[in-house]
Design a protein around this motif. Structure first.
Motif, short mmCIF file in Angstrom:
data_model
loop_
_atom_site.label_atom_id
_atom_site.label_comp_id
_atom_site.label_asym_id
_atom_site.label_seq_id
_atom_site.Cartn_x
_atom_site.Cartn_y
_atom_site.Cartn_z
N THR A 1 0.83 -1.21 0.00
CA THR A 1 0.00 0.00 0.00
C THR A 1 0.87 1.26 0.00
O THR A 1 0.55 2.25 -0.67
N ASP B 1 -5.41 -1.64 -5.35
CA ASP B 1 -4.80 -2.13 -4.11
C ASP B 1 -5.73 -3.15 -3.45
O ASP B 1 -6.69 -2.78 -2.80
N GLU B 2 -5.45 -4.40 -3.64
CA GLU B 2 -6.26 -5.51 -3.13
C GLU B 2 -7.74 -5.35 -3.48
O GLU B 2 -8.61 -5.37 -2.61
MG MG Z 1 -2.06 -2.91 2.02
#
Ligand code: MG
Ligand code: ADP
Length: 352
Positions: free
Chosen positions: A69, A200-201
């Motif tokens: 992140t 991000d994910e």
């Molecule tokens: Mg993360």
């Protein structure tokens, strides 16, 4: 600082590049991000370098806390506090994002680079109808009229698989399922057709069927719009199915990098192997419990002198404790790189 009197590629009204770049769309070099803490600082990103071409997908994989992140937020320049320091360079279409002024960054966000977060509830406004959230960005960034933006937003919602867009347009985020909310977040991210999408994910926490649909959607976007995608996931199996290249992160560094098929079939790091073993995507026998990697992610404020993974590695040797391995090419195939003194194929399977 860039001299913007000479004109920036980001000044142009259309983010059109095809055929005009003589280097990769994105070139990240020696990216280092530190967080100031009460007791000193931690290096959450340490000399990260990679390139990404138009229309390609780079999978970033790694355990929680490995810096994924931080990497996304650094590329987006989303850190506003004085406690975060970013060094190195992030060249997008030949311009270093780290040198852009705030007004120029605003031109870049949405139209050149966008981000989709894991939990759409944190990025969507709970008080605004989803249709307006999609159309607002279009009005601001593309200077569209209210009516044009609404029409465009409707078609974008359809393109991300929300078929009854008209019905959903006036709804609020809490009235949607998790999968639909993530589609809306993606719709906002891609509304202005950015050249680079950072996800991000985006599928973490969604059930397997919805995960597959979201990955299919990202794949379609990259083919339809030549969009480059950074796909962050802690599940290496997700990256295996969706990415062209994979970068494996540990303790803020890239420790293995290469074409997805090569990294998955022939991982050189024990850490990458362990990540493969823990992937619910690759090992989904409902009767077996998922493995976890023994030991803990390292304390970034107190890293070992040698290899950061040395405290958990089954093949650890003397050198691993004392000398930090750099990322090097794997023999004949320099597209596959790794940072290890005792890579898997050099010692056979006895340590696997
Ligand atoms: Mg993360
Ligand atoms: P990942 O996304 O791979 O889980 P992160 O980038 O979120 O990893 O975190 C990397 C490291 O940086 C972790 O040790 C985390 O605790 C630390 N970290 C992340 N954000 C901050 C912050 N805003 N302030 C201080 N430390 C942070």
């Amino acid at each position: 600082m860039n001299d913007h009197t000479r004109g920036s590629v980001f000044d142009s009204d259309s983010a059109s590049l095809s055929g005009t770049l003589d280097e990769p769309l994105l070139r990240v070099e020696n990216l280092t991000t530190t967080y100031d803490l009460d007791k000193g600082y931690i290096k959450a990103l340490d000399n990260v370098s990679f390139t990404l071409e138009e229309g390609k997908v780079l999978g970033i994989v790694g355990e929680s806390g490995s810096g994924k992140t931080t990497l996304c937020r650094s590329i987006m320049r989303l850190f506003s506090t004085a406690h975060v320091h970013t060094g190195g360079s992030i060249n997008l279409a030949g311009e270093n994002l780290l040198e852009l002024t705030e007004p120029m960054l605003r031109r870049v966000w949405g139209r050149w680079v966008s981000i989709v977060f894991q939990d759409p509830m944190t990025s969507l406004s709970p008080l605004m109808r989803i249709g307006n959230q999609v159309s607002e960005g279009l009005r601001i960034r593309m200077s569209l009229s209210r009516r044009e933006a609404k029409q465009r937003a409707m078609s974008i919602l359809k393109s991300v698989g929300i078929k009854s867009a008209k019905e959903y347009f006036p709804r609020y985020p809490h009235q949607l399922s998790g999968g639909l909310r993530q589609r809306v977040a993606i719709a906002i991210g891609v509304a202005c057709e950015p050249k680079l999408l950072i996800a991000d994910e985006p599928t973490t926490g969604l059930d397997v069927t919805i995960q597959a649909q979201i990955l299919k959607l990202l794949d379609k976007l990259r083919y339809d719009h030549k969009m480059a995608i950074i796909l962050v996931t802690h599940d290496v199996g997700v990256a295996a199915t969706a990415a062209d290249d994979i970068a494996v992160m540990y303790a803020g560094r890239i420790v293995e990098y290469g074409p997805a098929g090569t990294v998955i079939r022939n991982p050189l790091m024990r850490y990458t192997r362990a990540l493969l073993d823990t992937s619910p995507h690759l090992y989904h026998d409902p009767h077996s419990r998922l493995k976890t990697i023994p030991g803990h992610a390292p304390d970034l404020s107190n890293l070992p002198a040698g290899c950061p993974f040395s405290t958990r590695c089954v093949a650890v040797g003397e050198r691993c404790h004392n000398e930090r391995p750099e990322l090097i090419g794997a023999g004949d195939d320099d597209t596959h790189r790794y940072a290890c003194w005792h890579p898997v194929d050099k010692v056979g399977s006895k340590t696997s």
